[in-house]
Scaffold this active site. Structure first.
Site, PDB file in Angstrom:
ATOM      1  N   ASP A 173       0.717  -0.986  -0.115  1.00  7.25           N
ATOM      2  CA  ASP A 173       0.058   0.067  -0.055  1.00  7.25           C
ATOM      3  C   ASP A 173       0.787   1.265   0.122  1.00  7.25           C
ATOM      4  O   ASP A 173       1.785   1.448   0.772  1.00  7.25           O
ATOM      5  CB  ASP A 173      -0.848   0.066   1.213  1.00  7.25           C
TER       6      ASP A 173
ATOM      7  N   ASN B 210     -13.026  -3.137   2.339  1.00  5.78           N
ATOM      8  CA  ASN B 210     -13.692  -1.916   2.378  1.00  5.78           C
ATOM      9  C   ASN B 210     -14.891  -1.891   1.331  1.00  5.78           C
ATOM     10  O   ASN B 210     -14.253  -2.356   0.298  1.00  5.78           O
ATOM     11  CB  ASN B 210     -13.147  -0.406   2.425  1.00  5.78           C
TER      12      ASN B 210
ATOM     13  N   HIS C 190     -10.032  -5.230  -3.322  1.00  7.11           N
ATOM     14  CA  HIS C 190      -8.605  -5.472  -2.717  1.00  7.11           C
ATOM     15  C   HIS C 190      -8.822  -5.796  -1.090  1.00  7.11           C
ATOM     16  O   HIS C 190      -9.559  -5.244  -0.468  1.00  7.11           O
ATOM     17  CB  HIS C 190      -7.842  -4.165  -2.792  1.00  7.11           C
ATOM     18  N   LEU C 191      -7.991  -6.945  -0.935  1.00  6.17           N
ATOM     19  CA  LEU C 191      -7.958  -7.285   0.522  1.00  6.17           C
ATOM     20  C   LEU C 191      -6.999  -6.738   1.209  1.00  6.17           C
ATOM     21  O   LEU C 191      -5.669  -6.763   0.565  1.00  6.17           O
ATOM     22  CB  LEU C 191      -7.608  -8.903   0.644  1.00  6.17           C
TER      23      LEU C 191
HETATM   24  P1  AMP Z   1      -9.781   1.516   0.101  1.00  4.63           P
HETATM   25  O1  AMP Z   1      -9.944   2.618   0.962  1.00  4.63           O
HETATM   26  O2  AMP Z   1     -10.171   0.339   0.963  1.00  4.63           O
HETATM   27  O3  AMP Z   1     -10.268   1.543  -1.234  1.00  4.63           O
HETATM   28  O4  AMP Z   1      -8.186   1.414  -0.068  1.00  4.63           O
HETATM   29  C1  AMP Z   1      -7.484   1.750  -1.052  1.00  4.63           C
HETATM   30  C2  AMP Z   1      -5.924   1.771  -0.731  1.00  4.63           C
HETATM   31  O5  AMP Z   1      -5.089   2.086  -1.907  1.00  4.63           O
HETATM   32  C3  AMP Z   1      -5.498   2.976   0.243  1.00  4.63           C
HETATM   33  O6  AMP Z   1      -5.131   2.251   1.391  1.00  4.63           O
HETATM   34  C4  AMP Z   1      -4.299   3.579  -0.524  1.00  4.63           C
HETATM   35  O7  AMP Z   1      -3.432   4.182   0.228  1.00  4.63           O
HETATM   36  C5  AMP Z   1      -4.175   2.620  -1.597  1.00  4.63           C
HETATM   37  N1  AMP Z   1      -3.461   3.269  -2.808  1.00  4.63           N
HETATM   38  C6  AMP Z   1      -3.984   3.939  -3.594  1.00  4.63           C
HETATM   39  N2  AMP Z   1      -3.278   4.341  -4.598  1.00  4.63           N
HETATM   40  C7  AMP Z   1      -2.344   3.321  -4.600  1.00  4.63           C
HETATM   41  C8  AMP Z   1      -1.061   3.051  -5.413  1.00  4.63           C
HETATM   42  N3  AMP Z   1      -0.994   3.844  -6.671  1.00  4.63           N
HETATM   43  N4  AMP Z   1      -0.271   1.893  -5.037  1.00  4.63           N
HETATM   44  C9  AMP Z   1      -0.471   1.298  -3.797  1.00  4.63           C
HETATM   45  N5  AMP Z   1      -1.623   1.660  -3.049  1.00  4.63           N
HETATM   46  C10 AMP Z   1      -2.465   2.540  -3.428  1.00  4.63           C
END
Ligand code: AMP
Ligand code: ZN
Length: 114
Positions: A30, A87, A100-101
């Site tokens: 992440d 989420n 995503h998990l």
């Molecule tokens: P959610 O809030 O469950 O949709 O989680 C999305 C997650 O994706 C968050 O924890 C972000 O920090 C992560 N995220 C967003 N953009 C990227 C990226 N380019 N590479 C890795 N993680 C990301």
């Protein structure tokens, strides 16, 4: 999905810190970690939210959870413990609409989550 961030990560159009990938899954760090270990495990195929899953995805979801379990062991957080989290939609705190998990570990998690 052409405008999906995680589909772009799968296609390597956007760089990410990849932990592993199989034919069906990818795991990467992440970008904004909420714990010492914070890894996202995703299906390579686009699925928007948990609401879009059906019986045909049972095996895929099983693979995601088993991959998380194996990663936790490799990271040596299996015994102290970790959190797995999906989420879903706005109230669930979903920001990226490709399922995503979250695998979070390396610190004591609080409950209930905010
Ligand atoms: P959610 O809030 O469950 O949709 O989680 C999305 C997650 O994706 C968050 O924890 C972000 O920090 C992560 N995220 C967003 N953009 C990227 C990226 N380019 N590479 C890795 N993680 C990301
Ligand atoms: Zn996608």
């Amino acid at each position: 999905m052409t405008d999906c961030l995680f589909c772009k990560i799968v296609k390597k159009e956007i760089p990410s810190d990849i932990i592993f990938e199989t034919d069906t899954l990818m795991a990467f760090k992440d970008i904004n970690p909420q714990a010492p270990h914070h890894i996202l495990i995703i299906p390579k195929n686009h699925i928007t939210t948990v609401n879009d899953l059906d019986e045909r995805d049972s095996e895929l979801i099983g693979e995601l959870v088993l991959a998380a379990k194996d990663l936790a062991k490799e990271l040596e957080i299996a015994e102290p413990g970790y959190r797995l989290l999906f989420n879903c939609n706005a109230d669930g705190g979903q920001d990226v609409f490709h399922i995503h998990l979250h695998l979070l570990g390396g610190r004591k998690m609080t409950w209930p989550p905010g």
